[in-house]
Design an enzyme around this catalytic site. Structure first.
Site, PDB file in Angstrom:
ATOM      1  N   CYS A 111       0.806  -1.225   0.000  1.00 42.13           N
ATOM      2  CA  CYS A 111       0.000   0.000   0.000  1.00 42.13           C
ATOM      3  C   CYS A 111       0.838   1.274   0.000  1.00 42.13           C
ATOM      4  O   CYS A 111       0.316   2.356  -0.256  1.00 42.13           O
ATOM      5  CB  CYS A 111      -0.946  -0.003   1.192  1.00 42.13           C
ATOM      6  SG  CYS A 111      -1.969  -1.499   1.303  1.00 42.13           S
ATOM      7  N   HIS A 247      -3.474   6.820   2.474  1.00 37.52           N
ATOM      8  CA  HIS A 247      -3.929   5.518   1.991  1.00 37.52           C
ATOM      9  C   HIS A 247      -5.295   5.212   2.584  1.00 37.52           C
ATOM     10  O   HIS A 247      -5.519   5.381   3.791  1.00 37.52           O
ATOM     11  CB  HIS A 247      -2.918   4.444   2.389  1.00 37.52           C
ATOM     12  CG  HIS A 247      -3.415   3.051   2.199  1.00 37.52           C
ATOM     13  ND1 HIS A 247      -3.973   2.607   1.023  1.00 37.52           N
ATOM     14  CD2 HIS A 247      -3.453   1.986   3.068  1.00 37.52           C
ATOM     15  CE1 HIS A 247      -4.324   1.333   1.157  1.00 37.52           C
ATOM     16  NE2 HIS A 247      -4.026   0.944   2.383  1.00 37.52           N
ATOM     17  N   ASN A 277     -10.245  -0.508  -0.068  1.00 38.88           N
ATOM     18  CA  ASN A 277      -8.782  -0.452  -0.023  1.00 38.88           C
ATOM     19  C   ASN A 277      -8.227  -1.025  -1.321  1.00 38.88           C
ATOM     20  O   ASN A 277      -8.388  -2.202  -1.599  1.00 38.88           O
ATOM     21  CB  ASN A 277      -8.304  -1.279   1.185  1.00 38.88           C
ATOM     22  CG  ASN A 277      -6.791  -1.279   1.346  1.00 38.88           C
ATOM     23  OD1 ASN A 277      -6.049  -0.966   0.429  1.00 38.88           O
ATOM     24  ND2 ASN A 277      -6.332  -1.670   2.523  1.00 38.88           N
TER      25      ASN A 277
END
Length: 320
Positions: A111, A247, A277
């Site tokens: 990520c 994020h 996500n």
């Protein structure tokens, strides 16, 4: 001279899956998912691939930047879900774009992949090895999920974000990054096992496994620390930052970071409600959203921050 973002792009699969639909797949509810994550829908690939999403996001970023493929001399892709072990997703993008002058490669920082890619591009430019770079974060995480595991499959989605960066007088002011492999098993997915004439391990592939509490504790401690260090290196106060582009893992993490930074939640834009996500694609896709909404003006100071499997993290202060 530092790297400066001059264009952004994103791309998502056509199909969206709501929390209500997931109620028919796993033992969960719309209320349970929304209250714990802030996610309501996510995009899931049916006909698309990691590469096809990345290519479209790249084209959109190039159009936004006003450049042609021949202008690109560096392509960096952050992904954990490439379509092939080799060639790299970056080389496939190079082929699709006809970016004949580019050096292309992938990185795996999960990520935080886009932040790591931005760091590499910045150093390429400062060393004189590149002038214009394309940085992409692209994922099809749906193929890595156990769709019987409500602790993971409800969280993740598919998508891609991209940015064109160019050497300029101002841009990236500071960047902090790090990793902690000791805690890496908090979020894992095994690759194919060793299987050859000398050892038989089968061919069944693994799925994503996550210790949610460990990841949460890591994020709410490490992300504010990284942002604070990046601000210090840039000699900038948090109050002078227009947006904190984090994020998009969990709304609770974002709210906790805002509280620790003593900044209003309005300075923390989100898109996880509709996207979930999307790992390396998260930060550049959100950046593209606020850019195209006209929320960024030249000279604005913003913070980008990514964190995830590895464990890895990165935070950057930059001038738009």
């Amino acid at each position: 001279m530092p790297a400066r973002i001059i264009g952004t792009g994103s791309c998502f699969p056509e199909k969206t899956v709501s929390n209500r639909e997931l109620e028919n797949l796993v033992e969960t509810t719309d209320e349970w998912i929304r209250s714990r994550t802030g996610i309501e829908t996510r995009h899931i690939c049916v006909g698309e691939t990691t590469t096809s999403l990345a290519v479209e996001a790249s084209k959109n970023a190039m159009e936004n930047a006003g450049i042609e493929a021949k202008d690109i001399d560096l392509i960096i892709v952050g992904t954990v879900s490439g379509d092939m072990c080799f060639p790299s997703t970056a080389c496939q993008i190079q082929d699709a774009l006809c970016a004949v002058n580019a050096t292309a490669f992938d990185i795996n920082a999960a990520c935080a992949g886009f932040l790591f890619g931005l760091t590499i591009a910045d150093n390429y430019m400062k060393s004189g090895m590149a002038r214009t770079a394309l940085i992409v974060g692209a994922e099809t995480l749906s193929k890595m999920m156990d769709w019987n595991d409500r602790n993971t499959c409800v969280l993740f989605g598919d998508g891609a974000g991209a940015a064109v960066v160019r050497m300029d007088k101002e841009g990236l002011n500071s960047i902090v990054q790090g990793s902690d492999g000791v805690r890496g098993r908090a979020l894992i997915c095994q690759n194919r096992p060793v299987n050859n004439p000398f050892i038989k391990n089968g061919t069944e592939l693994d799925y994503t496994h996550m210790d949610g509490q460990s990841v949460y504790k890591f994020a709410v401690k490490t992300v504010p620390e990284a942002i604070t260090e990046a601000l210090c290196r840039a000699e900038t106060e948090a109050d002078g930052i227009k947006y904190f582009v984090l994020h998009q893992a969990n709304i609770r993490i974002i709210e906790a970071v805002a509280k620790k930074m003593k900044q209003p939640i309005e300075k923390f834009p989100t898109n996880l409600r509709k996207c979930g996500n999307i790992s390396a694609g998260s930060v550049p896709a959100l950046l593209d959203l606020i850019n195209r909404q006209g929320k960024l003006n030249r000279g604005d100071k913003i913070v980008l921050a990514g964190f995830g499997a590895g464990l890895t993290w990165g935070a950057a202060v930059l001038t738009w």
